[in-house]
Design an enzyme around this catalytic site. Sequence first.
Site: not given
Ligand code: LLP
Length: 414
Positions: A232, A271, A273, A338-339
Amino acid sequence: MLPPSAVPVEGDLLLGGCSLKTIADRFGTPAYVLDETALRERARRFRDAFTSLHPKTTVCFASKAYPSVSVIGLLVEEGLGSDVVGAGELMMALAAGADPAGIVMHGNAKSDLDIQAALDAGIGRIVVDGFDDIDRIAALATAVTPVLLRVSPGIESATHSALATGGVGAKFGIPVDQVPAAIARIEREPLIRLDGLHAHIGSQIFELDQFEAAVAALATLPRFGVYDLGGGLGVPYVPGDPIVTVERWAERLVRAVHRHLGADVELLVEPGRSLVAPVQVTAYRIVTIKHGVRTHVAVDGGMGDNLEPSLYGQRFAPLVVGKWRGPTQTVELVGRHCESGDVLVSGVDLVEPEVGDLVVVPVTGAYCFTMSNNYNGALKAPVVFCRDGVARLAVRRETYDELLAREVGVGAAD
Ligand code: LLP
Protein backbone atom coordinates in the site's frame (compact mmCIF):
# COMPACT_ATOMS: atom_id res chain seq x y z
CA MET A 1 10.35 11.06 -12.48
CA LEU A 2 12.56 8.92 -14.73
CA PRO A 3 14.15 5.68 -13.45
CA PRO A 4 17.55 6.05 -11.73
CA SER A 5 19.69 4.98 -14.68
CA ALA A 6 18.01 7.39 -17.11
CA VAL A 7 20.30 9.89 -18.82
CA PRO A 8 18.74 12.47 -21.14
CA VAL A 9 21.22 13.04 -23.98
CA GLU A 10 21.13 15.04 -27.20
CA GLY A 11 18.17 13.70 -29.18
CA ASP A 12 17.75 10.52 -27.11
CA LEU A 13 17.26 9.00 -23.68
CA LEU A 14 19.54 6.37 -22.23
CA LEU A 15 18.03 3.84 -19.88
CA GLY A 16 20.25 1.20 -18.33
CA GLY A 17 22.84 2.44 -20.82
CA CYS A 18 20.52 1.64 -23.76
CA SER A 19 19.22 4.10 -26.35
CA LEU A 20 15.47 4.47 -26.18
CA LYS A 21 15.38 5.37 -29.86
CA THR A 22 17.10 2.11 -30.73
CA ILE A 23 14.75 0.18 -28.44
CA ALA A 24 11.75 1.79 -30.11
CA ASP A 25 13.09 0.95 -33.58
CA ARG A 26 13.93 -2.60 -32.60
CA PHE A 27 10.91 -3.59 -30.52
CA GLY A 28 8.34 -1.07 -31.71
CA THR A 29 6.00 1.11 -29.67
CA PRO A 30 4.20 1.19 -27.38
CA ALA A 31 6.71 -0.66 -25.23
CA TYR A 32 7.27 -1.01 -21.52
CA VAL A 33 10.95 -0.30 -20.88
CA LEU A 34 12.26 -1.38 -17.50
CA ASP A 35 15.47 -0.44 -15.67
CA GLU A 36 16.57 -3.89 -14.45
CA THR A 37 19.35 -2.70 -12.16
CA ALA A 38 16.96 -0.26 -10.50
CA LEU A 39 14.44 -3.05 -9.91
CA ARG A 40 17.06 -5.30 -8.35
CA GLU A 41 18.35 -2.47 -6.18
CA ARG A 42 14.84 -1.61 -5.08
CA ALA A 43 14.15 -5.21 -4.11
CA ARG A 44 17.29 -5.27 -1.96
CA ARG A 45 16.41 -1.92 -0.46
CA PHE A 46 12.95 -3.14 0.55
CA ARG A 47 14.41 -6.30 2.07
CA ASP A 48 17.15 -4.44 3.95
CA ALA A 49 14.77 -1.73 5.18
CA PHE A 50 12.70 -4.35 7.00
CA THR A 51 15.22 -7.01 7.98
CA SER A 52 17.65 -4.44 9.42
CA LEU A 53 14.92 -3.46 11.90
CA HIS A 54 13.10 -6.78 12.20
CA PRO A 55 15.09 -9.77 10.93
CA LYS A 56 12.06 -12.06 10.97
CA THR A 57 10.44 -10.26 8.00
CA THR A 58 9.56 -11.67 4.59
CA VAL A 59 8.96 -9.16 1.83
CA CYS A 60 6.45 -10.76 -0.54
CA PHE A 61 6.05 -9.00 -3.89
CA ALA A 62 2.36 -8.40 -4.62
CA SER A 63 2.55 -10.00 -8.03
CA LYS A 64 -0.71 -8.35 -9.16
CA ALA A 65 1.35 -5.17 -9.61
CA TYR A 66 3.41 -6.83 -12.37
CA PRO A 67 2.24 -10.36 -13.17
CA SER A 68 5.06 -11.26 -15.52
CA VAL A 69 7.22 -14.30 -14.95
CA SER A 70 10.25 -12.18 -15.88
CA VAL A 71 9.59 -9.58 -13.22
CA ILE A 72 8.50 -12.03 -10.51
CA GLY A 73 11.51 -14.22 -11.35
CA LEU A 74 13.91 -11.34 -10.94
CA LEU A 75 12.41 -10.49 -7.56
CA VAL A 76 12.58 -14.15 -6.53
CA GLU A 77 16.28 -14.06 -7.42
CA GLU A 78 16.61 -11.11 -5.08
CA GLY A 79 15.15 -13.18 -2.26
CA LEU A 80 11.57 -11.94 -2.17
CA GLY A 81 8.50 -14.07 -1.53
CA SER A 82 5.30 -13.69 -3.56
CA ASP A 83 1.75 -12.65 -2.82
CA VAL A 84 -0.61 -14.17 -5.37
CA VAL A 85 -4.33 -13.91 -5.96
CA GLY A 86 -5.88 -17.14 -7.15
CA ALA A 87 -4.58 -19.99 -9.26
CA GLY A 88 -3.47 -17.80 -12.18
CA GLU A 89 -1.01 -15.65 -10.29
CA LEU A 90 0.12 -18.75 -8.39
CA MET A 91 0.94 -20.39 -11.70
CA MET A 92 3.00 -17.38 -12.70
CA ALA A 93 4.91 -17.29 -9.42
CA LEU A 94 5.69 -21.00 -9.68
CA ALA A 95 6.79 -20.57 -13.32
CA ALA A 96 9.05 -17.76 -12.10
CA GLY A 97 10.78 -20.18 -9.75
CA ALA A 98 9.25 -18.94 -6.50
CA ASP A 99 9.67 -21.25 -3.53
CA PRO A 100 6.12 -22.39 -2.66
CA ALA A 101 6.95 -21.90 1.02
CA GLY A 102 7.36 -18.17 0.36
CA ILE A 103 3.99 -17.74 -1.35
CA VAL A 104 0.83 -16.40 0.27
CA MET A 105 -2.48 -16.65 -1.58
CA HIS A 106 -5.15 -13.97 -1.38
CA GLY A 107 -8.56 -13.53 -2.94
CA ASN A 108 -11.87 -12.29 -1.59
CA ALA A 109 -13.69 -14.89 -3.69
CA LYS A 110 -11.43 -17.90 -4.00
CA SER A 111 -12.93 -20.78 -5.93
CA ASP A 112 -12.39 -24.45 -5.15
CA LEU A 113 -9.93 -24.41 -8.04
CA ASP A 114 -7.88 -21.61 -6.46
CA ILE A 115 -7.72 -23.37 -3.12
CA GLN A 116 -6.95 -26.72 -4.69
CA ALA A 117 -4.07 -25.13 -6.63
CA ALA A 118 -2.68 -23.64 -3.40
CA LEU A 119 -2.96 -27.00 -1.62
CA ASP A 120 -1.37 -28.88 -4.53
CA ALA A 121 1.56 -26.46 -4.64
CA GLY A 122 1.99 -26.59 -0.85
CA ILE A 123 2.27 -22.81 -0.56
CA GLY A 124 3.34 -21.10 2.64
CA ARG A 125 -0.03 -19.76 3.68
CA ILE A 126 -3.52 -19.25 2.36
CA VAL A 127 -5.06 -16.00 3.55
CA VAL A 128 -8.60 -16.75 4.70
CA ASP A 129 -10.77 -13.85 3.54
CA GLY A 130 -14.16 -15.04 4.76
CA PHE A 131 -16.09 -17.93 6.31
CA ASP A 132 -16.58 -19.67 2.97
CA ASP A 133 -12.81 -19.92 2.55
CA ILE A 134 -12.74 -21.89 5.81
CA ASP A 135 -15.42 -24.27 4.54
CA ARG A 136 -13.60 -24.75 1.24
CA ILE A 137 -10.19 -25.37 2.79
CA ALA A 138 -11.72 -27.76 5.31
CA ALA A 139 -13.41 -29.69 2.51
CA LEU A 140 -10.34 -29.89 0.28
CA ALA A 141 -7.35 -30.16 2.63
CA THR A 142 -5.79 -33.57 3.14
CA ALA A 143 -2.93 -32.35 5.33
CA VAL A 144 -2.53 -29.61 7.92
CA THR A 145 -2.84 -26.32 6.04
CA PRO A 146 -1.35 -23.11 7.46
CA VAL A 147 -3.48 -20.01 7.05
CA LEU A 148 -3.65 -16.36 8.01
CA LEU A 149 -6.93 -14.58 8.67
CA ARG A 150 -7.54 -11.33 6.82
CA VAL A 151 -9.01 -8.73 9.12
CA SER A 152 -10.88 -5.71 7.83
CA PRO A 153 -9.56 -3.17 10.32
CA GLY A 154 -12.19 -0.47 9.67
CA ILE A 155 -9.71 2.14 8.45
CA GLU A 156 -10.81 4.48 5.67
CA SER A 157 -7.48 5.05 4.00
CA ALA A 158 -6.67 8.33 2.30
CA THR A 159 -6.54 7.22 -1.32
CA HIS A 160 -8.81 6.82 -4.35
CA SER A 161 -11.99 5.05 -3.23
CA ALA A 162 -11.32 2.12 -5.60
CA LEU A 163 -7.96 1.58 -3.94
CA ALA A 164 -9.15 1.69 -0.31
CA THR A 165 -9.62 -1.83 0.99
CA GLY A 166 -9.67 -1.68 4.77
CA GLY A 167 -12.70 0.46 5.53
CA VAL A 168 -16.02 -0.44 7.11
CA GLY A 169 -18.05 -1.99 4.32
CA ALA A 170 -15.05 -3.23 2.33
CA LYS A 171 -15.50 -6.49 0.45
CA PHE A 172 -12.17 -7.77 1.77
CA GLY A 173 -11.49 -9.68 4.95
CA ILE A 174 -13.55 -10.20 8.08
CA PRO A 175 -14.75 -7.24 10.17
CA VAL A 176 -13.06 -7.00 13.58
CA ASP A 177 -16.25 -7.92 15.46
CA GLN A 178 -16.60 -11.20 13.52
CA VAL A 179 -12.96 -12.23 13.94
CA PRO A 180 -13.44 -14.13 17.23
CA ALA A 181 -16.13 -16.27 15.56
CA ALA A 182 -13.85 -16.92 12.57
CA ILE A 183 -11.00 -17.93 14.87
CA ALA A 184 -13.30 -20.29 16.77
CA ARG A 185 -14.54 -21.74 13.49
CA ILE A 186 -10.97 -22.39 12.27
CA GLU A 187 -9.98 -23.93 15.60
CA ARG A 188 -12.66 -26.58 15.12
CA GLU A 189 -10.94 -27.72 11.91
CA PRO A 190 -8.18 -30.27 12.55
CA LEU A 191 -6.58 -29.68 9.14
CA ILE A 192 -6.43 -25.88 9.32
CA ARG A 193 -3.72 -24.21 11.38
CA LEU A 194 -4.21 -20.51 12.06
CA ASP A 195 -0.74 -18.92 12.18
CA GLY A 196 -1.69 -15.28 12.35
CA LEU A 197 -3.56 -12.24 11.07
CA HIS A 198 -3.42 -10.10 7.95
CA ALA A 199 -4.46 -6.54 7.19
CA HIS A 200 -4.08 -4.51 4.00
CA ILE A 201 -5.71 -1.09 4.03
CA GLY A 202 -5.35 -0.07 0.39
CA SER A 203 -2.95 1.21 -2.23
CA GLN A 204 -1.12 4.50 -2.97
CA ILE A 205 -1.19 5.59 0.68
CA PHE A 206 1.22 8.19 2.05
CA GLU A 207 -0.23 8.61 5.56
CA LEU A 208 1.95 6.41 7.71
CA ASP A 209 -0.40 6.91 10.66
CA GLN A 210 -2.95 4.77 8.83
CA PHE A 211 -0.60 1.80 8.60
CA GLU A 212 0.07 2.19 12.31
CA ALA A 213 -3.67 2.32 13.02
CA ALA A 214 -4.09 -1.01 11.21
CA VAL A 215 -1.46 -2.57 13.47
CA ALA A 216 -3.21 -1.14 16.51
CA ALA A 217 -6.51 -2.63 15.28
CA LEU A 218 -4.89 -6.06 14.98
CA ALA A 219 -3.59 -5.69 18.53
CA THR A 220 -7.16 -5.59 19.86
CA LEU A 221 -7.55 -9.21 18.74
CA PRO A 222 -6.09 -12.43 20.16
CA ARG A 223 -2.30 -12.63 19.75
CA PHE A 224 -0.56 -14.78 17.16
CA GLY A 225 3.01 -15.45 16.08
CA VAL A 226 2.63 -14.12 12.52
CA TYR A 227 1.38 -10.80 11.15
CA ASP A 228 1.08 -9.86 7.48
CA LEU A 229 0.64 -6.12 7.04
CA GLY A 230 -0.02 -6.05 3.30
CA GLY A 231 1.30 -3.40 0.94
CA GLY A 232 0.00 0.00 0.00
CA LEU A 233 2.88 2.48 0.22
CA GLY A 234 2.33 5.37 -2.18
CA VAL A 235 4.79 6.52 -4.83
CA PRO A 236 5.21 9.89 -6.54
CA TYR A 237 3.94 9.98 -10.12
CA VAL A 238 4.43 13.68 -10.86
CA PRO A 239 6.77 16.32 -9.44
CA GLY A 240 5.31 17.64 -6.19
CA ASP A 241 3.73 14.33 -5.12
CA PRO A 242 4.69 13.30 -1.57
CA ILE A 243 7.77 11.12 -1.19
CA VAL A 244 7.70 8.49 1.55
CA THR A 245 10.71 6.23 1.43
CA VAL A 246 10.53 2.51 2.07
CA GLU A 247 12.88 3.10 5.00
CA ARG A 248 10.33 5.42 6.65
CA TRP A 249 7.51 2.99 5.91
CA ALA A 250 9.49 0.10 7.37
CA GLU A 251 10.47 2.11 10.43
CA ARG A 252 6.88 3.09 11.21
CA LEU A 253 5.49 -0.39 10.58
CA VAL A 254 8.16 -2.14 12.62
CA ARG A 255 7.89 0.40 15.43
CA ALA A 256 4.13 -0.14 15.53
CA VAL A 257 4.56 -3.91 15.50
CA HIS A 258 7.08 -3.81 18.35
CA ARG A 259 4.85 -1.50 20.36
CA HIS A 260 1.53 -3.24 19.79
CA LEU A 261 2.28 -6.87 18.89
CA GLY A 262 5.72 -7.64 20.27
CA ALA A 263 9.29 -7.77 18.97
CA ASP A 264 9.38 -11.52 18.45
CA VAL A 265 6.58 -11.98 15.91
CA GLU A 266 7.14 -13.13 12.34
CA LEU A 267 6.30 -10.32 9.94
CA LEU A 268 5.24 -10.30 6.29
CA VAL A 269 4.72 -7.30 4.04
CA GLU A 270 3.34 -7.27 0.50
CA PRO A 271 4.52 -4.22 -1.44
CA GLY A 272 3.51 -4.06 -5.07
CA ARG A 273 3.29 -0.57 -6.53
CA SER A 274 6.09 0.97 -4.45
CA LEU A 275 8.52 -1.75 -5.54
CA VAL A 276 7.95 -1.65 -9.28
CA ALA A 277 6.25 1.62 -10.28
CA PRO A 278 9.31 3.88 -10.50
CA VAL A 279 11.58 1.55 -12.50
CA GLN A 280 9.72 1.61 -15.82
CA VAL A 281 8.71 4.02 -18.55
CA THR A 282 6.26 3.42 -21.38
CA ALA A 283 7.56 4.50 -24.78
CA TYR A 284 5.07 5.71 -27.38
CA ARG A 285 5.32 7.31 -30.79
CA ILE A 286 3.28 10.37 -31.70
CA VAL A 287 0.94 9.38 -34.53
CA THR A 288 -1.02 12.55 -35.11
CA ILE A 289 -1.50 16.06 -33.80
CA LYS A 290 -4.73 18.03 -34.15
CA HIS A 291 -5.04 21.72 -33.43
CA GLY A 292 -8.40 23.10 -32.37
CA VAL A 293 -9.88 24.43 -29.17
CA ARG A 294 -7.27 22.19 -27.63
CA THR A 295 -4.21 20.56 -29.14
CA HIS A 296 -4.53 16.78 -29.14
CA VAL A 297 -1.26 14.91 -29.37
CA ALA A 298 -2.20 11.28 -30.03
CA VAL A 299 0.17 8.37 -29.51
CA ASP A 300 0.06 4.74 -30.60
CA GLY A 301 -1.07 3.39 -27.22
CA GLY A 302 -3.31 4.66 -24.42
CA MET A 303 -5.90 2.95 -22.27
CA GLY A 304 -4.96 -0.40 -23.82
CA ASP A 305 -1.61 -0.28 -22.01
CA ASN A 306 -2.33 2.16 -19.16
CA LEU A 307 -5.71 2.23 -17.43
CA GLU A 308 -4.49 4.26 -14.46
CA PRO A 309 -5.69 7.68 -15.74
CA SER A 310 -9.16 6.42 -16.72
CA LEU A 311 -9.79 4.23 -13.69
CA TYR A 312 -8.11 6.19 -10.92
CA GLY A 313 -7.47 9.68 -12.33
CA GLN A 314 -3.76 9.03 -11.98
CA ARG A 315 -1.53 11.88 -13.25
CA PHE A 316 1.69 11.20 -15.15
CA ALA A 317 4.54 13.45 -16.29
CA PRO A 318 5.40 12.58 -19.91
CA LEU A 319 8.40 13.87 -21.84
CA VAL A 320 9.20 14.15 -25.54
CA VAL A 321 12.37 12.11 -25.97
CA GLY A 322 15.38 14.19 -26.91
CA LYS A 323 13.58 17.53 -26.52
CA TRP A 324 14.73 18.27 -23.03
CA ARG A 325 14.57 22.05 -23.32
CA GLY A 326 12.70 24.55 -25.40
CA PRO A 327 9.33 26.20 -25.77
CA THR A 328 6.46 24.11 -24.48
CA GLN A 329 2.88 23.68 -25.63
CA THR A 330 0.03 22.74 -23.33
CA VAL A 331 -1.66 19.73 -24.91
CA GLU A 332 -3.96 16.80 -24.33
CA LEU A 333 -1.78 13.70 -24.58
CA VAL A 334 -4.31 11.16 -25.81
CA GLY A 335 -4.35 7.55 -26.87
CA ARG A 336 -5.59 5.76 -29.98
CA HIS A 337 -8.70 4.20 -28.46
CA CYS A 338 -12.28 5.00 -29.34
CA GLU A 339 -13.43 7.06 -26.43
CA SER A 340 -12.83 10.57 -25.24
CA GLY A 341 -11.80 9.21 -21.85
CA ASP A 342 -8.68 7.77 -23.43
CA VAL A 343 -6.50 10.62 -22.19
CA LEU A 344 -3.05 9.72 -20.91
CA VAL A 345 -2.44 13.20 -19.49
CA SER A 346 -4.70 16.21 -19.77
CA GLY A 347 -3.25 19.71 -19.95
CA VAL A 348 0.39 18.72 -20.01
CA ASP A 349 3.27 20.88 -21.17
CA LEU A 350 5.32 19.14 -23.88
CA VAL A 351 8.38 20.52 -25.64
CA GLU A 352 7.63 20.98 -29.37
CA PRO A 353 5.81 17.67 -29.94
CA GLU A 354 5.89 16.54 -33.57
CA VAL A 355 4.50 13.53 -35.42
CA GLY A 356 7.08 10.72 -35.25
CA ASP A 357 8.59 11.88 -31.95
CA LEU A 358 8.96 9.41 -29.12
CA VAL A 359 7.19 10.17 -25.86
CA VAL A 360 8.04 8.48 -22.57
CA VAL A 361 5.62 8.24 -19.69
CA PRO A 362 7.57 7.55 -16.47
CA VAL A 363 6.36 5.59 -13.40
CA THR A 364 4.35 3.00 -15.33
CA GLY A 365 5.91 -0.02 -13.63
CA ALA A 366 2.89 -0.88 -11.48
CA TYR A 367 -0.48 -2.16 -12.67
CA CYS A 368 -0.08 -0.93 -16.28
CA PHE A 369 1.19 -4.23 -17.71
CA THR A 370 -1.29 -5.89 -15.32
CA MET A 371 -4.40 -4.28 -16.70
CA SER A 372 -3.35 -4.00 -20.33
CA ASN A 373 -6.08 -5.14 -22.67
CA ASN A 374 -7.07 -5.56 -26.30
CA TYR A 375 -9.39 -2.58 -26.62
CA ASN A 376 -9.72 -1.76 -30.33
CA GLY A 377 -7.71 -4.85 -31.16
CA ALA A 378 -4.59 -3.41 -29.53
CA LEU A 379 -1.79 -5.92 -29.22
CA LYS A 380 -0.40 -6.11 -25.71
CA ALA A 381 2.91 -4.28 -25.52
CA PRO A 382 6.30 -5.91 -25.04
CA VAL A 383 8.46 -5.56 -21.94
CA VAL A 384 12.10 -4.69 -22.53
CA PHE A 385 14.65 -5.01 -19.73
CA CYS A 386 17.63 -2.63 -19.94
CA ARG A 387 20.83 -3.21 -18.05
CA ASP A 388 24.50 -2.31 -18.60
CA GLY A 389 23.92 -1.24 -22.18
CA VAL A 390 22.02 -4.40 -23.16
CA ALA A 391 18.32 -4.29 -24.00
CA ARG A 392 16.61 -7.68 -23.90
CA LEU A 393 13.06 -8.70 -24.56
CA ALA A 394 11.38 -10.04 -21.42
CA VAL A 395 7.85 -10.27 -22.83
CA ARG A 396 7.32 -10.02 -26.59
CA ARG A 397 4.52 -8.09 -28.24
CA GLU A 398 1.28 -9.98 -28.77
CA THR A 399 0.54 -11.03 -32.37
CA TYR A 400 -2.61 -10.75 -34.46
CA ASP A 401 -2.79 -14.54 -34.53
CA GLU A 402 -2.91 -14.51 -30.72
CA LEU A 403 -5.67 -11.94 -30.88
CA LEU A 404 -7.79 -14.49 -32.75
CA ALA A 405 -6.44 -17.61 -31.07
CA ARG A 406 -9.28 -18.13 -28.57
CA GLU A 407 -12.06 -17.76 -31.12
CA VAL A 408 -13.28 -21.31 -31.42
CA GLY A 409 -15.44 -20.44 -34.43
CA VAL A 410 -12.78 -18.84 -36.63
CA GLY A 411 -11.64 -21.30 -39.28
CA ALA A 412 -13.17 -24.21 -37.36
CA ALA A 413 -13.31 -27.27 -39.64
CA ASP A 414 -16.63 -28.60 -38.35
N1 LLP B 1 -1.67 -7.01 -0.60
C1 LLP B 1 -2.97 -7.08 -0.91
C2 LLP B 1 -3.82 -8.02 -0.17
C3 LLP B 1 -3.50 -6.28 -1.92
O1 LLP B 1 -4.79 -6.34 -2.20
C4 LLP B 1 -2.65 -5.39 -2.62
C5 LLP B 1 -3.16 -4.54 -3.69
C6 LLP B 1 -1.29 -5.35 -2.27
C7 LLP B 1 -0.84 -6.17 -1.25
C8 LLP B 1 -0.31 -4.46 -2.96
O2 LLP B 1 -0.61 -3.13 -2.77
P1 LLP B 1 0.38 -2.01 -3.36
O3 LLP B 1 1.67 -2.09 -2.58
O4 LLP B 1 0.60 -2.28 -4.78
O5 LLP B 1 -0.32 -0.72 -3.14
N2 LLP B 1 -5.46 -1.95 -9.84
C9 LLP B 1 -5.08 -0.85 -9.00
C10 LLP B 1 -4.32 -1.32 -7.78
C11 LLP B 1 -5.12 -2.21 -6.90
C12 LLP B 1 -4.34 -2.71 -5.74
C13 LLP B 1 -4.98 -3.92 -5.17
N3 LLP B 1 -4.37 -4.54 -4.08
C14 LLP B 1 -4.24 0.15 -9.78
O6 LLP B 1 -4.08 -0.02 -10.97
O7 LLP B 1 -3.76 1.14 -9.22
